[in-house]
Design a protein around this motif. Structure first.
Motif, PDB file in Angstrom:
ATOM      1  N   ASP A   1       0.821  -1.215   0.000  1.00 56.52           N
ATOM      2  CA  ASP A   1       0.000   0.000   0.000  1.00 56.52           C
ATOM      3  C   ASP A   1       0.851   1.260   0.000  1.00 56.52           C
ATOM      4  OD1 ASP A   1      -2.290  -1.505  -0.047  1.00 56.52           O
ATOM      5  OD2 ASP A   1      -2.684  -1.355   2.108  1.00 56.52           O
ATOM      6  N   LYS A   2       1.924   1.259   0.792  1.00 49.05           N
ATOM      7  CA  LYS A   2       2.794   2.431   0.872  1.00 49.05           C
ATOM      8  C   LYS A   2       3.449   2.715  -0.473  1.00 49.05           C
ATOM      9  CE  LYS A   2       7.020   4.082   3.161  1.00 49.05           C
ATOM     10  NZ  LYS A   2       8.095   3.739   4.135  1.00 49.05           N
ATOM     11  N   VAL A   3       3.930   1.677  -1.135  1.00 49.49           N
ATOM     12  CA  VAL A   3       4.585   1.840  -2.430  1.00 49.49           C
ATOM     13  C   VAL A   3       3.579   2.289  -3.484  1.00 49.49           C
ATOM     14  CG1 VAL A   3       5.797   0.632  -4.281  1.00 49.49           C
ATOM     15  CG2 VAL A   3       6.427   0.210  -1.898  1.00 49.49           C
ATOM     16  N   ILE A   4       2.399   1.697  -3.473  1.00 47.18           N
ATOM     17  CA  ILE A   4       1.369   2.081  -4.443  1.00 47.18           C
ATOM     18  C   ILE A   4       0.984   3.546  -4.268  1.00 47.18           C
ATOM     19  CG2 ILE A   4      -1.060   1.745  -5.079  1.00 47.18           C
ATOM     20  CD1 ILE A   4      -0.629  -1.266  -4.567  1.00 47.18           C
ATOM     21  N   ALA A   5       0.828   3.983  -3.034  1.00 46.41           N
ATOM     22  CA  ALA A   5       0.480   5.389  -2.772  1.00 46.41           C
ATOM     23  C   ALA A   5       1.585   6.315  -3.291  1.00 46.41           C
ATOM     24  CB  ALA A   5       0.258   5.610  -1.286  1.00 46.41           C
ATOM     25  N   TYR A   6       2.834   5.924  -3.064  1.00 45.58           N
ATOM     26  CA  TYR A   6       3.970   6.700  -3.557  1.00 45.58           C
ATOM     27  C   TYR A   6       3.935   6.776  -5.087  1.00 45.58           C
ATOM     28  CZ  TYR A   6       8.760   7.259  -5.281  1.00 45.58           C
ATOM     29  OH  TYR A   6       9.869   7.638  -5.998  1.00 45.58           O
ATOM     30  N   LEU A   7       3.751   5.642  -5.737  1.00 49.53           N
ATOM     31  CA  LEU A   7       3.751   5.593  -7.200  1.00 49.53           C
ATOM     32  C   LEU A   7       2.619   6.432  -7.780  1.00 49.53           C
ATOM     33  CD1 LEU A   7       4.548   1.802  -7.678  1.00 49.53           C
ATOM     34  CD2 LEU A   7       6.054   3.718  -8.267  1.00 49.53           C
ATOM     35  N   LYS A   8       1.450   6.350  -7.196  1.00 50.55           N
ATOM     36  CA  LYS A   8       0.330   7.150  -7.703  1.00 50.55           C
ATOM     37  C   LYS A   8       0.617   8.634  -7.555  1.00 50.55           C
ATOM     38  CE  LYS A   8      -3.004   5.142  -5.339  1.00 50.55           C
ATOM     39  NZ  LYS A   8      -4.376   4.781  -4.896  1.00 50.55           N
ATOM     40  N   ARG A   9       1.239   9.022  -6.457  1.00 50.62           N
ATOM     41  CA  ARG A   9       1.579  10.430  -6.238  1.00 50.62           C
ATOM     42  C   ARG A   9       2.599  10.912  -7.279  1.00 50.62           C
ATOM     43  NH1 ARG A   9       2.712   9.771  -1.445  1.00 50.62           N
ATOM     44  NH2 ARG A   9       5.000   9.727  -1.480  1.00 50.62           N
ATOM     45  N   VAL A  10       3.622  10.093  -7.536  1.00 47.57           N
ATOM     46  CA  VAL A  10       4.649  10.463  -8.516  1.00 47.57           C
ATOM     47  C   VAL A  10       4.047  10.546  -9.911  1.00 47.57           C
ATOM     48  CG1 VAL A  10       6.722   9.636  -9.696  1.00 47.57           C
ATOM     49  CG2 VAL A  10       6.615   9.613  -7.204  1.00 47.57           C
ATOM     50  N   ILE A  11       3.263   9.550 -10.292  1.00 50.85           N
ATOM     51  CA  ILE A  11       2.680   9.516 -11.632  1.00 50.85           C
ATOM     52  C   ILE A  11       1.731  10.699 -11.840  1.00 50.85           C
ATOM     53  CG2 ILE A  11       1.067   8.218 -13.104  1.00 50.85           C
ATOM     54  CD1 ILE A  11       2.407   5.649 -11.903  1.00 50.85           C
ATOM     55  N   ALA A  12       0.940  11.023 -10.833  1.00 48.94           N
ATOM     56  CA  ALA A  12       0.042  12.181 -10.937  1.00 48.94           C
ATOM     57  C   ALA A  12       0.845  13.461 -11.143  1.00 48.94           C
ATOM     58  CB  ALA A  12      -0.817  12.287  -9.686  1.00 48.94           C
ATOM     59  N   GLY A  13       1.946  13.604 -10.432  1.00 49.85           N
ATOM     60  CA  GLY A  13       2.796  14.784 -10.591  1.00 49.85           C
ATOM     61  C   GLY A  13       3.417  14.858 -11.972  1.00 49.85           C
ATOM     62  N   GLN A  14       3.852  13.717 -12.486  1.00 50.33           N
ATOM     63  CA  GLN A  14       4.434  13.689 -13.830  1.00 50.33           C
ATOM     64  C   GLN A  14       3.399  14.058 -14.889  1.00 50.33           C
ATOM     65  OE1 GLN A  14       5.874   9.652 -13.754  1.00 50.33           O
ATOM     66  NE2 GLN A  14       7.956  10.282 -13.222  1.00 50.33           N
ATOM     67  N   LEU A  15       2.192  13.570 -14.744  1.00 51.85           N
ATOM     68  CA  LEU A  15       1.133  13.908 -15.685  1.00 51.85           C
ATOM     69  C   LEU A  15       0.827  15.399 -15.653  1.00 51.85           C
ATOM     70  CD1 LEU A  15      -1.210  10.832 -15.156  1.00 51.85           C
ATOM     71  CD2 LEU A  15      -0.076  11.470 -17.294  1.00 51.85           C
ATOM     72  N   ASP A  16       0.853  15.983 -14.466  1.00 50.24           N
ATOM     73  CA  ASP A  16       0.628  17.429 -14.356  1.00 50.24           C
ATOM     74  C   ASP A  16       1.711  18.207 -15.102  1.00 50.24           C
ATOM     75  OD1 ASP A  16      -1.635  17.021 -12.858  1.00 50.24           O
ATOM     76  OD2 ASP A  16      -0.660  17.382 -10.922  1.00 50.24           O
ATOM     77  N   VAL A  17       2.963  17.760 -14.985  1.00 54.31           N
ATOM     78  CA  VAL A  17       4.068  18.427 -15.688  1.00 54.31           C
ATOM     79  C   VAL A  17       3.915  18.270 -17.196  1.00 54.31           C
ATOM     80  CG1 VAL A  17       6.555  18.374 -16.116  1.00 54.31           C
ATOM     81  CG2 VAL A  17       5.682  18.247 -13.777  1.00 54.31           C
ATOM     82  N   LEU A  18       3.591  17.056 -17.640  1.00 52.06           N
ATOM     83  CA  LEU A  18       3.462  16.803 -19.078  1.00 52.06           C
ATOM     84  C   LEU A  18       2.286  17.571 -19.688  1.00 52.06           C
ATOM     85  CD1 LEU A  18       4.282  13.009 -19.016  1.00 52.06           C
ATOM     86  CD2 LEU A  18       5.460  14.695 -20.439  1.00 52.06           C
ATOM     87  N   ASN A  19       1.226  17.731 -18.925  1.00 50.47           N
ATOM     88  CA  ASN A  19       0.051  18.439 -19.433  1.00 50.47           C
ATOM     89  C   ASN A  19       0.158  19.942 -19.276  1.00 50.47           C
ATOM     90  OD1 ASN A  19      -1.351  16.111 -20.302  1.00 50.47           O
ATOM     91  ND2 ASN A  19      -2.035  15.706 -18.215  1.00 50.47           N
ATOM     92  N   ASN A  20       1.073  20.377 -18.381  1.00 48.99           N
ATOM     93  CA  ASN A  20       1.260  21.820 -18.144  1.00 48.99           C
ATOM     94  C   ASN A  20       2.744  22.112 -18.053  1.00 48.99           C
ATOM     95  OD1 ASN A  20      -1.707  22.635 -17.441  1.00 48.99           O
ATOM     96  ND2 ASN A  20      -1.279  20.870 -16.136  1.00 48.99           N
ATOM     97  N   PRO A  21       3.492  21.945 -19.160  1.00 47.72           N
ATOM     98  CA  PRO A  21       4.954  22.050 -19.137  1.00 47.72           C
ATOM     99  C   PRO A  21       5.465  23.405 -18.661  1.00 47.72           C
ATOM    100  CG  PRO A  21       4.130  22.041 -21.405  1.00 47.72           C
ATOM    101  CD  PRO A  21       2.982  21.652 -20.520  1.00 47.72           C
ATOM    102  N   LYS A  22       4.713  24.459 -18.833  1.00 53.58           N
ATOM    103  CA  LYS A  22       5.174  25.803 -18.426  1.00 53.58           C
ATOM    104  C   LYS A  22       5.241  25.951 -16.913  1.00 53.58           C
ATOM    105  CE  LYS A  22       3.639  28.219 -22.581  1.00 53.58           C
ATOM    106  NZ  LYS A  22       2.795  29.318 -23.121  1.00 53.58           N
ATOM    107  N   THR A  23       4.549  25.051 -16.182  1.00 52.61           N
ATOM    108  CA  THR A  23       4.550  25.134 -14.724  1.00 52.61           C
ATOM    109  C   THR A  23       5.632  24.270 -14.113  1.00 52.61           C
ATOM    110  OG1 THR A  23       2.989  23.293 -14.452  1.00 52.61           O
ATOM    111  CG2 THR A  23       2.080  25.513 -14.743  1.00 52.61           C
ATOM    112  N   ALA A  24       6.374  23.501 -14.930  1.00 51.76           N
ATOM    113  CA  ALA A  24       7.414  22.586 -14.434  1.00 51.76           C
ATOM    114  C   ALA A  24       8.582  23.359 -13.832  1.00 51.76           C
ATOM    115  CB  ALA A  24       7.901  21.682 -15.550  1.00 51.76           C
TER     116      ALA A  24
END
Length: 294
Positions: free
Chosen positions: A271-294
């Motif tokens: 559960d701890k690893v899954i929560a970490y991975l979901k948090r990282v992936i969500a952050g990466q998607l935000d960067v990819l969808n909004n590159p100017k905010t990276a």
């Protein structure tokens, strides 16, 4: 003397004394894993033929293989793991490490050729990830994970053909696969990659320097603040170096880093690893969808 420890892959790893010398025996009794372990050994043997500045590759003395079992006999290296090393390393030692990593990856780039990687390589891999997440008992009913996979599929479908160096890479260049001995760094656990590109090695080392992945596997007390500072310094140096030199790095690093973490997520159980991975992936998607905010 024989000390048994468990490898991350599920292989048995033993430290064995033979003729007053220590060796590592890494073995599997899983018929499905036999070809993979043998391929790892062959890749390490090939890598050991090249001389690298400060980078070393432990010798493999013997590979035994049957249809059901495989064992590799490898040189034992007296060394520290990355946490032990970073807790005591000074500025000059970190500088040496940064230089060694850049030098190693540049040699890989020079040994590779610029090739077009068809778009289906990425989209097919994404489809495979989606299937495995759907079948994973810990993820199939996780609405957040399913939504992240859906959003990631949209990103991968938009990448298109990729032009990058293809030919050689370590395959799993994380801190946990580097043995630290003074200013010499020994690489172990070579792996095949779905794209044999040096870019995947940059992705893997930044999996640790930018995202501190290997610390999740380390269960002893350590100075998290110091390790974060050291990792950030290494990450900034690596990112700035390859950003300045290579357009393919600037263009494809983020989608391939996203794919890297998705490929870890598909096997998630803790559960701890899954929560970490979901948090990282969500952050990466935000960067990819909004590159100017990276």
């Amino acid at each position: 003397m024989k000390l048994d420890i468990q490898g991350h892959s599920g292989c048995d790893i033993s430290i064995v004394t033979e003729d007053n010398e220590l060796h590592i025996h890494k073995s599997t009794h899983d018929p499905g894993y036999v070809p993979r372990l043998v391929n790892q050994a062959n890749k390490q043997i090939a890598a050991a033929q090249t001389e690298y500045q400060h980078i070393r590759v432990p010798k493999i003395f013997e590979v035994e293989q049957s249809s059901t079992d495989a064992t590799i006999k490898m040189e034992y290296i007296y060394s520290k793991n990355f946490v032990e090393y970073f807790e005591n390393a000074g500025f000059e030692q970190i500088k040496y490490l940064i230089g060694a990593i850049k030098y190693f990856i540049d040699l890989e780039i020079n040994a590779s050729t610029m090739q077009t990687v068809p778009s289906n390589i990425l989209t097919d891999k994404m489809a495979d990830v989606a299937r495995k997440v759907e079948k994973n008992a810990h993820l199939k009913d996780d609405a957040e994970a399913q939504e992240l996979v859906r959003r990631s599929s949209e990103v991968m479908n938009a990448v298109g053909d990729m032009v990058m160096p293809v030919g050689t890479c370590h395959g799993d260049l994380t801190f946990s696969n580097i043995l630290f001995n003074g200013n010499n760094y020994y690489l172990i656990d070579f792996l095949d990659s779905f794209i044999e590109s040096p870019l995947l090695d940059i992705v893997k080392i930044r999996q640790d320097t930018a995202y501190l992945w290997s610390t999740l596997m380390y269960h002893k007390p350590f100075d998290k603040v110091r390790l974060s500072i050291v990792s950030e310094k290494i990450d900034k140096a690596i990112d700035e170096y390859f950003t300045a030199k290579y357009d393919w790095y600037r263009t494809y690093y983020m989608p391939l880093q996203l794919m890297n973490f998705l490929r870890i997520l598909q096997y998630g159980k803790d559960d701890k690893v899954i929560a970490y991975l979901k948090r990282v992936i969500a952050g990466q998607l935000d960067v990819l969808n909004n590159p100017k905010t990276a």
